[in-house]
Motif scaffolding. Sequence first.
Motif, PDB file in Angstrom:
ATOM      1  N   GLN A  15       0.849  -1.186   0.000  1.00 48.00           N
ATOM      2  CA  GLN A  15       0.000   0.000   0.000  1.00 48.00           C
ATOM      3  C   GLN A  15       0.886   1.238   0.000  1.00 48.00           C
ATOM      4  OE1 GLN A  15      -3.442  -0.098   2.610  1.00 48.00           O
ATOM      5  NE2 GLN A  15      -3.028   2.006   3.245  1.00 48.00           N
ATOM      6  N   ILE A  52      -1.786  -1.046  -3.844  1.00 46.43           N
ATOM      7  CA  ILE A  52      -2.931  -0.187  -3.546  1.00 46.43           C
ATOM      8  C   ILE A  52      -2.410   1.229  -3.334  1.00 46.43           C
ATOM      9  CG2 ILE A  52      -4.768   0.329  -1.878  1.00 46.43           C
ATOM     10  CD1 ILE A  52      -4.916  -2.717  -1.355  1.00 46.43           C
ATOM     11  N   THR A  54      -3.570   5.089  -2.206  1.00 45.75           N
ATOM     12  CA  THR A  54      -4.637   5.833  -1.534  1.00 45.75           C
ATOM     13  C   THR A  54      -4.077   7.122  -0.968  1.00 45.75           C
ATOM     14  OG1 THR A  54      -6.509   5.568  -0.016  1.00 45.75           O
ATOM     15  CG2 THR A  54      -4.365   4.744   0.742  1.00 45.75           C
ATOM     16  N   ILE A 106      -4.517  -0.907  -7.600  1.00 46.07           N
ATOM     17  CA  ILE A 106      -5.876  -0.587  -7.182  1.00 46.07           C
ATOM     18  C   ILE A 106      -5.877   0.804  -6.568  1.00 46.07           C
ATOM     19  CG2 ILE A 106      -7.805  -1.226  -5.678  1.00 46.07           C
ATOM     20  CD1 ILE A 106      -6.757  -4.104  -5.730  1.00 46.07           C
ATOM     21  N   ALA A 108      -7.594   3.178  -4.173  1.00 42.57           N
ATOM     22  CA  ALA A 108      -8.565   3.277  -3.082  1.00 42.57           C
ATOM     23  C   ALA A 108      -8.887   4.757  -2.923  1.00 42.57           C
ATOM     24  CB  ALA A 108      -7.989   2.694  -1.793  1.00 42.57           C
ATOM     25  N   CYS A 198     -10.637  -3.233  -0.906  1.00 36.88           N
ATOM     26  CA  CYS A 198      -9.475  -3.285  -1.792  1.00 36.88           C
ATOM     27  C   CYS A 198      -8.586  -4.481  -1.468  1.00 36.88           C
ATOM     28  CB  CYS A 198      -8.681  -1.987  -1.690  1.00 36.88           C
ATOM     29  SG  CYS A 198      -9.540  -0.542  -2.349  1.00 36.88           S
TER      30      CYS A 198
END
Length: 267
Positions: A15, A52, A54, A106, A108, A198
């Motif tokens: 992440q 991920i 974000t 991904i 988020a 996610c």
Amino acid sequence: MSFVVVEKPRPYITQITLNRPDRMNAMAFDVMVPFKEALEEVSFDNETRVVIVTGAGAGFCSGADLEDPGWLDIFDGLTVPGIARRAMKILDDVIKAIHDMHQPVIGAINGPAIGGGFCLAMATDIRIAAEGAYFRPAGINNGLTSAELGLSYLLPRAVGTSRAFEIMLTGRDVEAAEAAAIGIVSRAVPKEVLLEECYAVAERINGFSQLGVELSKQMLWSGVDAGSLHTHMNHEGHAQLFVRMTTQNFEEAIKARKESRAPDFKD
């Protein structure tokens, strides 16, 4: 304080969080340069299967930092037009770094994605939004063009030309529910479960062949860019043959299905 945080919340999931919540994670150079470096480093981390991206706090990314964009040594000695050209190259390279990552990325989308933040969100492969998030192509509202950082290329391919033209020419906000309905994001979920959603998608992807996932991502983007169906089908065929002939993934999938268990892919 680090403006970009890299962590591994689950096995094989990395992440990357934009971490300047007091400025809505705006695209200042002291945020974007380490962000690009993190993307490039993680891309070659073989213990990462899914990435991920974000934002910290209430926003995903508010686009250009109008308060203090920062200064880089590469700007020294340049006039304003030259600085602008260098700055655009830095931001362009962030978008390209996401696109070029080996792993699926991904997004988020935890809050507002405005201007360059909208572009950043659209660069990710899969997008899931918190219900309070929204998307705004801000340039047109500021007397500029809303076409920046690939948005005029990516948005029409996601939502169709009529919707993309309408959104980009009016500069209006697209709330999360509408974004899910028209294809900007896969779905909108309550903010408190956004990351769990996610992670669930990432863990499903992790169950497949690493090589198969990587080539699937590449073929999907190749299809978006393809000049012709025949050329793209040829690329697809060679990618499929490569995985089929150089791994035991297919045999393992058949064996696992017969044995009523999850496959254990080695590649």
